[in-house]
Design a protein around this motif. Sequence first.
Motif, PDB file in Angstrom:
ATOM      1  N   GLU A 199      13.596  -2.638   7.045  1.00  0.00           N
ATOM      2  CA  GLU A 199      12.524  -3.537   7.501  1.00  0.00           C
ATOM      3  C   GLU A 199      11.166  -2.928   7.190  1.00  0.00           C
ATOM      4  N   ARG A 200      11.022  -1.646   7.457  1.00  0.00           N
ATOM      5  CA  ARG A 200       9.758  -0.940   7.173  1.00  0.00           C
ATOM      6  C   ARG A 200       9.478  -0.890   5.668  1.00  0.00           C
ATOM      7  N   VAL A 201      10.531  -0.658   4.892  1.00  0.00           N
ATOM      8  CA  VAL A 201      10.376  -0.626   3.431  1.00  0.00           C
ATOM      9  C   VAL A 201       9.872  -1.984   2.943  1.00  0.00           C
ATOM     10  N   GLY A 202      10.465  -3.063   3.441  1.00  0.00           N
ATOM     11  CA  GLY A 202      10.018  -4.403   3.057  1.00  0.00           C
ATOM     12  C   GLY A 202       8.560  -4.631   3.388  1.00  0.00           C
ATOM     13  N   SER A 203       8.144  -4.171   4.565  1.00  0.00           N
ATOM     14  CA  SER A 203       6.742  -4.310   4.962  1.00  0.00           C
ATOM     15  C   SER A 203       5.821  -3.498   4.065  1.00  0.00           C
ATOM     16  N   MET A 204       6.267  -2.287   3.721  1.00  0.00           N
ATOM     17  CA  MET A 204       5.432  -1.441   2.863  1.00  0.00           C
ATOM     18  C   MET A 204       5.303  -2.020   1.462  1.00  0.00           C
TER      19      MET A 204
ATOM     20  N   TRP B   6       5.587  -5.233   0.644  1.00  0.00           N
ATOM     21  CA  TRP B   6       4.770  -6.430   0.761  1.00  0.00           C
ATOM     22  C   TRP B   6       3.298  -6.072   0.921  1.00  0.00           C
ATOM     23  N   GLY B   7       3.019  -5.033   1.699  1.00  0.00           N
ATOM     24  CA  GLY B   7       1.633  -4.631   1.943  1.00  0.00           C
ATOM     25  C   GLY B   7       1.022  -3.794   0.836  1.00  0.00           C
TER      26      GLY B   7
ATOM     27  N   MET C 226      11.339  -7.791   2.001  1.00  0.00           N
ATOM     28  CA  MET C 226       9.955  -8.124   1.667  1.00  0.00           C
ATOM     29  C   MET C 226       9.649  -9.575   2.027  1.00  0.00           C
ATOM     30  N   ALA C 227      10.586 -10.471   1.762  1.00  0.00           N
ATOM     31  CA  ALA C 227      10.397 -11.882   2.118  1.00  0.00           C
ATOM     32  C   ALA C 227      10.286 -12.043   3.624  1.00  0.00           C
TER      33      ALA C 227
END
Length: 71
Positions: free
Chosen positions: A11-16, A18-19, A50-51
């Motif tokens: 989840e954190r990887v996806g946020s990173m 995306w950001g 990321m989505a």
Amino acid sequence: MTKAEKALAIERVGSMVWGGGMLMDAAIWFVSGLYKVDWSEARDMVHDAMAQAMTEEVDRNVVKIGEKNDN
């Protein structure tokens, strides 16, 4: 790592990603090693994470706009 810790990590990887704080290739490499899966499966997992991050950000912003307009 426990399953919950792995879920939080992706989840954190996806946020990173995306950001803009993490490159896509680095994220795929990390997830591939963490879950012991091949590149294409890790890529799909990162894309999904990321989505999810994007959806959460859009939802937060829609709520902010609604609150600002008293809706």
